[in-house]
Motif scaffolding. Structure first.
Motif, short mmCIF file in Angstrom:
data_model
loop_
_atom_site.label_atom_id
_atom_site.label_comp_id
_atom_site.label_asym_id
_atom_site.label_seq_id
_atom_site.Cartn_x
_atom_site.Cartn_y
_atom_site.Cartn_z
N UNK A 1 8.25 68.50 -54.52
CA UNK A 1 7.54 69.72 -54.91
C UNK A 1 6.03 69.58 -54.89
N UNK B 1 3.96 59.93 -62.56
CA UNK B 1 3.23 61.02 -63.20
C UNK B 1 2.58 61.89 -62.13
N UNK C 1 18.86 69.71 -62.24
CA UNK C 1 18.36 69.61 -63.62
C UNK C 1 19.31 68.79 -64.49
N UNK D 1 19.97 63.84 -66.13
CA UNK D 1 20.10 63.59 -67.57
C UNK D 1 21.38 62.82 -67.92
N UNK E 1 3.23 62.00 -58.66
CA UNK E 1 4.08 62.60 -57.62
C UNK E 1 5.24 63.39 -58.21
N UNK E 2 5.69 63.01 -59.38
CA UNK E 2 6.93 63.59 -59.91
C UNK E 2 6.72 64.31 -61.25
N UNK E 3 5.48 64.39 -61.71
CA UNK E 3 5.19 65.10 -62.96
C UNK E 3 5.43 64.27 -64.19
N UNK E 4 6.61 63.72 -64.29
CA UNK E 4 6.93 62.85 -65.42
C UNK E 4 8.14 62.01 -65.07
N UNK E 5 8.37 60.98 -65.87
CA UNK E 5 9.56 60.16 -65.72
C UNK E 5 10.08 59.84 -67.11
N UNK E 6 11.37 59.85 -67.38
CA UNK E 6 12.44 60.27 -66.45
C UNK E 6 12.59 61.80 -66.43
N UNK E 7 13.59 62.26 -65.70
CA UNK E 7 14.02 63.65 -65.65
C UNK E 7 13.01 64.58 -64.98
N UNK E 8 12.67 64.23 -63.77
CA UNK E 8 11.80 65.10 -62.98
C UNK E 8 12.64 66.09 -62.17
N UNK E 9 12.00 67.17 -61.77
CA UNK E 9 12.66 68.11 -60.85
C UNK E 9 11.94 68.12 -59.50
N UNK E 10 11.14 67.08 -59.29
CA UNK E 10 10.29 67.07 -58.10
C UNK E 10 11.08 66.82 -56.82
#
Ligand code: SF4
Ligand code: SF4
Lengths: 330, 474
Positions: free
Chosen positions: B174, B156, B54, B58, B158-167
């Protein structure tokens, strides 16, 4: 309206996220609203002496400063000198620069959780003694005092998020340009209510799992992440699951927990991010607005009533059991 | 001799100040200062090891996934978890998308706008440069930003969002992509290919990726690449900002078939990488402590900011020598003939062309990775037991080059975490021997015209390295 953008102690990610604005793209959105950058450190051509000249003209009153956007926290260390971040070429700390420029600005916008509350830059022992513009964590008063107001009477506008969604920033700027953002449009932490009145839980693709407390236990499983995986979407403000990120995503849709990056002090959850802290098996942080007894009663009821489909899918890595289809009545 | 301080240095990620000594119209000595300290390595101490996933992204909003990848690898190494083959492949795709977007952003938004400056009025190419690359208005800038945003749709998804994904996790990713996701990803990649072939290269990406020599490169016609190459020829960007010819790559996009771009060191030829030879020298950094390998290193800021030092950046050395890292280095080490030919000069042209070359090759790679998605596969390995102790390193390639995370776990928490970022290599200050860092060396000889306070040649050299100062000083 013109904008001066400063990058203080942050990662630059809010600017990078802003460039993901779409329909229309960033530059068209700003143009259309009559917003232009006096200077933006990542995007403008001016470097070195040319920038020093822009700053001199602002300080001398030759150019009005309509909106000051600050991205990143403000380092006060070492020992209150601000020398952990010197404005390159100016022999001036960012701390001093912000204190000088903010009173000249029509509006002051903190872009991202670092600028708003200190954010990740102030994590751990806060090695650089970083704070937000008008908050230190959840406490009013940062680099600017709690009573600071811009020329229209607004406090610092905190477009919190780590990073901020590009829409949160462009809409805030467009509302300011239209004179349509007042004090009542900000929540008690200075966040624009158009996104802060929502909870991340709203519209989460895992809502059905949540209803039955059908939970993911390890990364990759598709159940609700509140019980074990550290999701605090029920307490986090943001419309992340209502408006898409990067064309269609969100943290929880991506399969990992919401860590309330829009909130003051999200950098110090006091437990591992990916784990839900529990006492006697009950998650410590309960949904906003919900009495504990009610939550527990509902949770045990709904767990008992969990359909097999949902129970199975929650711990699978994709939908294993589809919904039952009933033939239409004739 | 005159002295110049250049800053704020913009269109780089983060804060940068360059001190120059100038004699006879040329830079005779350069000192590079990273004037920001945040202390991420210290923030991590005492926390749950998984929190690195996490926190470290950042550090940097431009190579946030590179930080995720390095953290996931370090954590995996320390706890004995490896990603499933398909998880590794999707993670590589996620990572490649970020790097490709980064190269595009650098070329259009950070590097090219300088050629639209009035200082170049009268050059045959100037009107074109103004039309295409004027900051925030140029037509190329707008097209690039739009193409970038659309490419990011893959993140979006595969990783949910960019930047700062936790995937990206030690065990894989994930979110398991389905068959429909796969076809959508391929559609986004086709869109990006269309953009590259219509706008940037004006020809199939394969044709650019197959260029085998500098001579062939300089004959390239088509797209903004041609605009750049014309400018480069006219201004002799090939001999501006020449490096020392020592290149380092940790190897990029590892899958079960090995890394897509090889690991190694190049110095008049290729040799294997021995990461145990890395040392961080602190003699000219505002940091306290001995020279050490990152596994033993510390980050203790010198609050006094002693006179003998001039930057928050440490000075990493491999076997005692500074190393240049980045797209050019990666392509040289991977054995690409064009990159190796360009490396003989190793100046501004080489670095920027190296990045364009890699962009073309990365498009082909992304398509291969996406084609290889098997929707029935497992994308996440079972998590390991929580480790009471362990040591691990995560060595990856960010867009700007070699990125390493070194993690030590003791009593279940992070005992130490050290990070060496690509720009730490490239923008390092002098070491105890007085040897300058790669940029400091490359700046020597850059022309300074009469009256220039922010020499434009210096700007080209600095930006050719595509610095990321927030990573440098974490
Ligand atoms: S994963 Fe989080 S946001 Fe989604 S339904 Fe569960 S608690 Fe709500
Ligand atoms: S889902 Fe939560 S952690 Fe993710 S961006 Fe939204 S508020 Fe931040």
């Amino acid at each position: 309206m013109n904008i001066l953008w400063l990058q203080a102690s942050g990662c630059g990610g809010c600017t990078m996220s802003l460039l993901c604005a779409e329909a229309p793209g960033l530059f068209d959105t700003l143009d259309g609203a009559g917003l232009r950058f006096l200077w933006h450190p990542a995007l403008s051509v001016e470097t070195g002496e040319e920038v020093r000249e822009i700053l001199r003209r602002i300080e001398g009153g030759d150019v009005p400063l309509d909106i000051l956007c600050v991205e990143g926290a403000i380092a006060r260390g070492p020992r209150g000198t601000g020398r952990y971040q010197m404005l390159a070429g100016l022999g001036l700390s960012m701390l001093e620069a912000v204190r000088r420029l903010a009173p000249l600005a029509g509006h002051v916008v903190a872009v991202g959780t670092c600028a708003a509350y200190g954010g990740m830059t102030s994590a751990g022992g806060n090695p650089s003694d970083a704070v937000g513009l008008q908050y230190e964590g959840a406490h009013p008063g940062g680099v600017l005092p709690p009573e600071f107001r811009d020329r229209t009477g607004l406090p610092v506008i905190n477009v919190a998020g780590c990073p901020t969604h590009p829409g949160w920033v462009t809409e805030t700027l467009m509302l300011l340009a239209a004179g349509a953002l007042g004090a009542a449009d900000l929540d008690r932490f200075g966040r624009p209510r158009f996104y802060a009145d929502h909870l991340v839980h709203h519209g989460c693709p895992k809502n059905e799992y949540y209803e039955y407390k059908a939970s993911a236990r390890v990364p990759g499983e598709i159940g609700c992440m509140m019980e074990h995986m550290g999701c605090i979407g029920t307490q986090a403000v943001g419309d992340c699951n209502i408006r898409p990120w990067n064309g269609g995503g969100s943290c929880t849709a991506g399969g990992y927990a919401c860590i309330a990056c829009t909130a003051p002090e999200f950098e110090e959850p006091r437990h591992p991010y990916a784990e839900t802290p529990k006492i006697g098996g009950i998650p410590v942080g309960l949904p906003a607005d919900m009495p504990k007894a009610w939550f527990m009663a509902l949770a045990s009821l709904s767990k008992a009533a969990t359909p097999e489909r949902i129970r199975t899918n929650a711990t699978a890595d994709r939908i294993a059991v589809p919904p039952t289809l009933r033939a239409p009545k004739r | 001799m005159t002295k110049l301080v250049v800053g704020p240095f913009n269109r780089v990620e983060g804060d940068l100040e360059v001190h120059l000594e100038i004699s006879e119209g040329r830079v005779s000595l350069a000192r590079v200062n990273a004037p920001l300290y945040r202390g991420f390595e210290r923030m991590l101490e005492g926390r749950d090891p998984r929190d690195a996933l996490t926190i470290t992204p950042r550090i940097c909003g431009i190579c946030s996934i590179s930080q995720s990848m390095a953290a996931a690898r370090a954590l995996g190494a320390a706890t004995g978890v490896e990603p499933t083959p398909d998880g590794a492949r999707v993670a590589a795709l996620i990572h490649a998308v970020e790097n490709a977007a980064d190269h595009l952003t650098h070329f259009n938004l950070f590097f090219m706008p300088d050629f639209a400056r009035p200082a170049y009025a009268g050059r045959t190419w100037h009107a074109r440069a103004v039309e295409r690359f004027t900051a925030m208005e140029g037509s190329a800038q707008r097209e690039a930003v739009a193409a970038r945003a659309e490419l990011m749709h893959i993140l979006g998804l595969l990783a949910g969002k960019w930047p700062h994904t936790l995937a990206v996790q030690p065990g894989g990713v994930t979110r398991a992509p389905g068959a429909n996701d796969k076809v959508r990803i391929l559609a986004s990649l086709r869109g990006f290919r269309r953009y590259l072939e219509r706008v940037l290269f004006g020809a199939p990406v394969e044709a650019f990726a197959e260029l085998a020599s500098e001579v062939a490169l300089m004959r390239w016609t088509g797209g903004d690449a041609e605009v750049f190459l014309g400018i480069a020829a006219d201004l002799d960007l090939a001999s501006l900002g020449r490096g020392e010819g020592r290149y380092l790559s940790f190897g990029a996009y590892p899958t079960d078939a090995g890394p897509a771009f090889a690991a190694g060191v190049w110095e008049d030829g290729l040799r294997p990488l021995d990461a145990s030879l890395i040392r961080e020298d602190l003699s000219h950094s505002w940091m306290l402590g001995p020279t050490a390998h990152p596994e033993e290193g510390q980050t203790v800021p010198d609050e006094e900011m002693r006179e003998a030092a001039y930057s928050w950046c440490k000075a990493p050395r491999l076997g005692g020598l500074p190393m240049e890292t980045g797209a050019l280095a990666r392509q040289v080490v991977d054995g690409h003939p064009l990159a190796q030919d360009l490396a003989r000069q190793g100046g501004v042209l080489a670095r920027v062309a190296g990045r364009l070359l890699e962009l073309a090759r990365t498009q082909i790679l992304m398509e291969r990775l996406a084609q290889g998605i098997d929707p029935a596969a497992r994308f996440m390995a079972a998590p390991g037991a929580t480790a009471e102790s362990g040591v691990g390193a995560g060595l990856v390639e960010a867009a700007r080059g070699a990125l390493g995370h070194w993690l030590r776990i003791r009593r279940g928490v992070i005992a130490s975490y050290q990070i060496v970022a690509p720009t730490t290599w490239n923008f390092s200050p002098r070491d105890a021997e007085g040897v300058p860092g790669p940029l400091e060396a490359a700046l020597v000889g850059a022309p300074v015209r009469p009256g220039e306070t922010t020499p434009v040649a210096v700007q080209h050299v600095v930006r050719s390295f595509d610095p990321c100062m927030v990573c440098t000083v974490h």
